[in-house]
Design a protein around this motif. Structure first.
Motif, short mmCIF file in Angstrom:
data_model
loop_
_atom_site.label_atom_id
_atom_site.label_comp_id
_atom_site.label_asym_id
_atom_site.label_seq_id
_atom_site.Cartn_x
_atom_site.Cartn_y
_atom_site.Cartn_z
N TRP A 45 43.06 93.35 35.93
CA TRP A 45 42.75 94.25 34.82
C TRP A 45 41.45 93.91 34.12
N GLY A 46 40.87 92.81 34.47
CA GLY A 46 39.66 92.34 33.79
C GLY A 46 39.90 90.91 33.32
N PHE A 47 38.82 90.16 33.21
CA PHE A 47 38.98 88.72 32.96
C PHE A 47 39.67 88.39 31.64
N PHE A 48 39.64 89.29 30.64
CA PHE A 48 40.35 89.03 29.39
C PHE A 48 41.86 89.02 29.57
N ALA A 49 42.36 89.80 30.54
CA ALA A 49 43.80 89.98 30.71
C ALA A 49 44.38 89.34 31.97
N GLU A 59 45.88 86.77 34.08
CA GLU A 59 46.46 85.43 34.09
C GLU A 59 46.06 84.75 35.39
N GLY A 60 45.61 83.52 35.30
CA GLY A 60 45.17 82.78 36.48
C GLY A 60 43.68 82.83 36.71
N SER A 61 42.97 83.65 35.93
CA SER A 61 41.51 83.71 36.08
C SER A 61 40.87 82.48 35.45
N ALA A 62 39.61 82.24 35.77
CA ALA A 62 38.89 81.12 35.17
C ALA A 62 38.82 81.28 33.66
N PHE A 63 38.62 82.49 33.20
CA PHE A 63 38.55 82.77 31.76
C PHE A 63 39.88 82.43 31.10
N TYR A 64 40.97 82.88 31.70
CA TYR A 64 42.32 82.62 31.17
C TYR A 64 42.61 81.12 31.13
N ILE A 65 42.28 80.43 32.21
CA ILE A 65 42.54 78.99 32.27
C ILE A 65 41.72 78.25 31.21
N GLY A 66 40.47 78.68 30.98
CA GLY A 66 39.65 78.08 29.93
C GLY A 66 40.25 78.28 28.55
N ILE A 67 40.71 79.48 28.26
CA ILE A 67 41.35 79.76 26.97
C ILE A 67 42.60 78.90 26.79
N GLU A 68 43.40 78.82 27.83
CA GLU A 68 44.62 78.00 27.75
C GLU A 68 44.27 76.52 27.53
N GLY A 69 43.18 76.06 28.13
CA GLY A 69 42.72 74.69 27.91
C GLY A 69 42.35 74.46 26.44
#
Length: 162
Positions: A139-143, A145-155
């Protein structure tokens, strides 16, 4: 004659130049080419510059296969426009423009059915079985789950919570 394969993503685009035997001669990296992130003007410019860089020795290219993230799902109606822009910039030879999911799947197997998982700036899982296909995420890197962007935010969340 040579062939070029392009993997266009949200943060970078990678090109590989090969001979007709499939032997990779050079690999180069350039700016992003996901139309969702940078728009068609920047995407076309980045793709063209990368192809110019990889063929700076005068290599004659018979085919450029350009796969771009999210292209088939979101930007199929822009295929002719991107094609025309690349031709107007001077891209020679046959040009094929497609999405990254089928290209990624086909690069790993000759099988008709299977699953591909892409985890980059964005993330998507797509599967093919007989005549049907299914897609999860993408759906796009903001949404995604499992994307590099998502993993960075979770970090960052984990650090802040600690």
């Amino acid at each position: 004659m040579h062939l070029i394969g392009i993997d266009g993503g949200g943060t970078k685009t990678i090109a590989a130049l090969s001979n007709e035997k499939g032997e990779v001669l050079r690999v180069k990296r350039g700016g992003p080419s996901n139309l969702r992130n940078v728009g068609i003007d920047v995407a076309a410019k980045n793709i063209f510059q990368l192809i110019e860089n990889i063929t700076d020795d005068g290599s004659k290219v018979a085919l450029s296969y350009i796969s771009v993230a999210s292209f088939d799902e979101e930007f199929a109606e822009k295929k002719e426009e991107l094609f025309s822009r690349l031709k107007a910039m001077g891209l020679k030879g046959e040009i094929v423009i497609a999405g990254d999911q089928l290209a990624a799947f086909r690069s790993g197997t000759k099988e008709k059915d299977g699953v591909v998982v892409i985890c980059g700036t964005g993330a998507v899982i797509r599967g093919w079985k007989e005549e049907s296909e299914k897609k999860v995420s993408g759906w796009g890197f903001f949404a995604d789950e499992g994307s590099a962007f998502y993993i960075g935010i979770e970090g960052y969340r984990a650090v802040l919570k600690s």
